[in-house]
Write a protein that holds these residues in place. Structure first.
Motif, PDB file in Angstrom:
ATOM      1  N   ALA A  13       0.829  -1.206   0.000  1.00 15.33           N
ATOM      2  CA  ALA A  13       0.000   0.000   0.000  1.00 15.33           C
ATOM      3  C   ALA A  13       0.864   1.256   0.000  1.00 15.33           C
ATOM      4  CB  ALA A  13      -0.918   0.004   1.223  1.00 15.33           C
ATOM      5  N   SER A  14       0.363   2.287  -0.667  1.00 19.28           N
ATOM      6  CA  SER A  14       1.046   3.577  -0.604  1.00 19.28           C
ATOM      7  C   SER A  14       0.766   4.254   0.736  1.00 19.28           C
ATOM      8  CB  SER A  14       0.621   4.470  -1.769  1.00 19.28           C
ATOM      9  OG  SER A  14      -0.776   4.592  -1.823  1.00 19.28           O
ATOM     10  N   ARG A  15      -0.399   3.982   1.311  1.00 23.75           N
ATOM     11  CA  ARG A  15      -0.728   4.419   2.662  1.00 23.75           C
ATOM     12  C   ARG A  15      -1.802   3.496   3.204  1.00 23.75           C
ATOM     13  NH1 ARG A  15      -3.726   9.729   3.393  1.00 23.75           N
ATOM     14  NH2 ARG A  15      -5.525   8.986   2.296  1.00 23.75           N
ATOM     15  N   TRP A  16      -1.887   3.425   4.526  1.00 25.90           N
ATOM     16  CA  TRP A  16      -2.943   2.639   5.153  1.00 25.90           C
ATOM     17  C   TRP A  16      -3.141   3.132   6.573  1.00 25.90           C
ATOM     18  CZ3 TRP A  16      -2.554  -0.956   9.250  1.00 25.90           C
ATOM     19  CH2 TRP A  16      -1.261  -1.190   9.717  1.00 25.90           C
ATOM     20  N   VAL A  72     -20.571   1.334  15.292  1.00 28.85           N
ATOM     21  CA  VAL A  72     -19.790   0.378  16.076  1.00 28.85           C
ATOM     22  C   VAL A  72     -18.656  -0.183  15.220  1.00 28.85           C
ATOM     23  CG1 VAL A  72     -21.284  -1.561  15.460  1.00 28.85           C
ATOM     24  CG2 VAL A  72     -19.936  -1.685  17.534  1.00 28.85           C
ATOM     25  N   GLY A  73     -17.544  -0.475  15.864  1.00 27.71           N
ATOM     26  CA  GLY A  73     -16.454  -1.157  15.171  1.00 27.71           C
ATOM     27  C   GLY A  73     -15.396  -0.220  14.625  1.00 27.71           C
ATOM     28  N   LYS A  74     -14.676  -0.734  13.625  1.00 26.40           N
ATOM     29  CA  LYS A  74     -13.585   0.023  13.013  1.00 26.40           C
ATOM     30  C   LYS A  74     -13.495  -0.330  11.543  1.00 26.40           C
ATOM     31  CE  LYS A  74     -10.177  -3.484  14.197  1.00 26.40           C
ATOM     32  NZ  LYS A  74     -11.167  -4.352  14.776  1.00 26.40           N
ATOM     33  N   THR A  75     -12.822   0.521  10.800  1.00 24.45           N
ATOM     34  CA  THR A  75     -12.519   0.286   9.392  1.00 24.45           C
ATOM     35  C   THR A  75     -11.011   0.381   9.225  1.00 24.45           C
ATOM     36  OG1 THR A  75     -14.625   1.182   8.634  1.00 24.45           O
ATOM     37  CG2 THR A  75     -12.828   1.129   7.030  1.00 24.45           C
ATOM     38  N   VAL A  76     -10.423  -0.662   8.659  1.00 18.71           N
ATOM     39  CA  VAL A  76      -9.011  -0.645   8.299  1.00 18.71           C
ATOM     40  C   VAL A  76      -8.973  -0.432   6.796  1.00 18.71           C
ATOM     41  CG1 VAL A  76      -6.827  -1.894   8.339  1.00 18.71           C
ATOM     42  CG2 VAL A  76      -8.485  -2.237  10.184  1.00 18.71           C
ATOM     43  N   TRP A  77      -8.174   0.515   6.350  1.00 20.20           N
ATOM     44  CA  TRP A  77      -8.153   0.871   4.929  1.00 20.20           C
ATOM     45  C   TRP A  77      -6.722   0.875   4.403  1.00 20.20           C
ATOM     46  CZ3 TRP A  77      -5.118   5.005   3.926  1.00 20.20           C
ATOM     47  CH2 TRP A  77      -4.883   5.889   4.978  1.00 20.20           C
ATOM     48  N   ALA A  78      -6.626   0.723   3.097  1.00 20.39           N
ATOM     49  CA  ALA A  78      -5.327   0.785   2.426  1.00 20.39           C
ATOM     50  C   ALA A  78      -5.547   1.332   1.025  1.00 20.39           C
ATOM     51  CB  ALA A  78      -4.683  -0.593   2.356  1.00 20.39           C
ATOM     52  N   GLU A  79      -4.565   2.030   0.511  1.00 22.56           N
ATOM     53  CA  GLU A  79      -4.612   2.532  -0.860  1.00 22.56           C
ATOM     54  C   GLU A  79      -3.473   1.889  -1.646  1.00 22.56           C
ATOM     55  OE1 GLU A  79      -4.521   6.785  -0.548  1.00 22.56           O
ATOM     56  OE2 GLU A  79      -6.589   6.851   0.190  1.00 22.56           O
ATOM     57  N   VAL A  80      -3.822   1.329  -2.794  1.00 22.53           N
ATOM     58  CA  VAL A  80      -2.860   0.649  -3.656  1.00 22.53           C
ATOM     59  C   VAL A  80      -2.822   1.383  -4.976  1.00 22.53           C
ATOM     60  CG1 VAL A  80      -2.344  -1.515  -4.879  1.00 22.53           C
ATOM     61  CG2 VAL A  80      -3.254  -1.579  -2.529  1.00 22.53           C
ATOM     62  N   ALA A  81      -1.623   1.713  -5.435  1.00 21.46           N
ATOM     63  CA  ALA A  81      -1.464   2.407  -6.715  1.00 21.46           C
ATOM     64  C   ALA A  81      -1.978   1.527  -7.845  1.00 21.46           C
ATOM     65  CB  ALA A  81      -0.001   2.756  -6.943  1.00 21.46           C
ATOM     66  N   ALA A  82      -2.628   2.157  -8.814  1.00 24.89           N
ATOM     67  CA  ALA A  82      -3.195   1.428  -9.951  1.00 24.89           C
ATOM     68  C   ALA A  82      -2.759   2.073 -11.254  1.00 24.89           C
ATOM     69  CB  ALA A  82      -4.716   1.448  -9.867  1.00 24.89           C
ATOM     70  N   PRO A  83      -2.470   1.249 -12.236  1.00 26.18           N
ATOM     71  CA  PRO A  83      -2.200   1.814 -13.563  1.00 26.18           C
ATOM     72  C   PRO A  83      -3.508   2.277 -14.187  1.00 26.18           C
ATOM     73  CG  PRO A  83      -2.246  -0.569 -13.675  1.00 26.18           C
ATOM     74  CD  PRO A  83      -2.389  -0.199 -12.219  1.00 26.18           C
ATOM     75  N   VAL A  84      -3.408   3.058 -15.212  1.00 28.75           N
ATOM     76  CA  VAL A  84      -4.609   3.436 -15.949  1.00 28.75           C
ATOM     77  C   VAL A  84      -5.211   2.155 -16.509  1.00 28.75           C
ATOM     78  CG1 VAL A  84      -5.484   4.728 -17.928  1.00 28.75           C
ATOM     79  CG2 VAL A  84      -3.695   5.702 -16.481  1.00 28.75           C
ATOM     80  N   ARG A  85      -6.525   2.031 -16.407  1.00 29.16           N
ATOM     81  CA  ARG A  85      -7.219   0.835 -16.865  1.00 29.16           C
ATOM     82  C   ARG A  85      -6.984   0.630 -18.348  1.00 29.16           C
ATOM     83  NH1 ARG A  85     -12.149  -0.371 -19.091  1.00 29.16           N
ATOM     84  NH2 ARG A  85     -12.730   1.795 -19.059  1.00 29.16           N
TER      85      ARG A  85
END
Length: 172
Positions: A144-147, A155-168
């Motif tokens: 991940a570039s960030r997370w 209630v609860g939590k969210t764990v997130w991540a961002e992954v770099a993507a090429p142009v489709r």
């Protein structure tokens, strides 16, 4: 790679779009934006089903199952879903997976939400070689570039991540 702080690291001011516009074509709008959002049982099979669902959706967005980006996103989803099942499940509660493809920003945003706030992710460190588990967040940090994580309302939590993507391929 971003370091895990255990606190909210994104805000509404960072431009994150909560509700995607209407989709067309490969499930993408004209700006190359698409979203998958589903709930799964808090079981190992649910975590596996989440990974398979995401890989299928990536294929519909033009990223085949053996592409580097599909493999990276699938691994991040698998690790976060496994953690939600192992550390965040409560009886009778499901976990949620959301994957947004933001073509204009060249990234995937992956979110896995569970029902338990008390078990928040720790620092992403590589455990000793003889330890059989504990590498999931380290792998997420590598891909991940960030997370990060944030509390989830109500209630609860969210764990997130961002992954770099090429142009489709063949698209915006």
């Amino acid at each position: 790679m971003a370091s895990m702080t255990g606190t909210r690291t994104t805000t509404a001011a960072d431009g994150w779009q909560e509700d995607p516009p209407a989709r067309r074509g490969f499930g993408l709008n004209g700006n190359g934006y698409g979203s998958l959002s589903r709930q799964f049982p808090s079981t190992p099979q649910g975590a596996q089903d989440a990974r398979h669902a995401v890989v299928r959706q990536l294929g519909q967005w033009g990223f085949g199952p053996m592409t580097d980006v599909s493999c990276a996103v699938a691994l991040v989803v698998a690790e976060l879903a496994a953690n939600a099942v192992r550390h965040g499940s409560l009886p009778g509660r499901e976990f949620a997976v959301r994957v947004d493809y933001e073509g204009a920003a060249s990234r995937f945003r992956i979110e896995v939400s569970d029902a338990r706030l008390g078990r928040t992710p720790g620092e992403a460190v590589l455990p000793p070689a003889d330890q059989e588990s504990g590498r999931g967040l380290f792998l997420v940090e590598c891909l991940a570039s960030r997370w990060g994580w944030e509390p989830r309302n109500p209630v609860g939590k969210t764990v997130w991540a961002e992954v770099a993507a090429p142009v489709r391929p063949g698209g915006p």
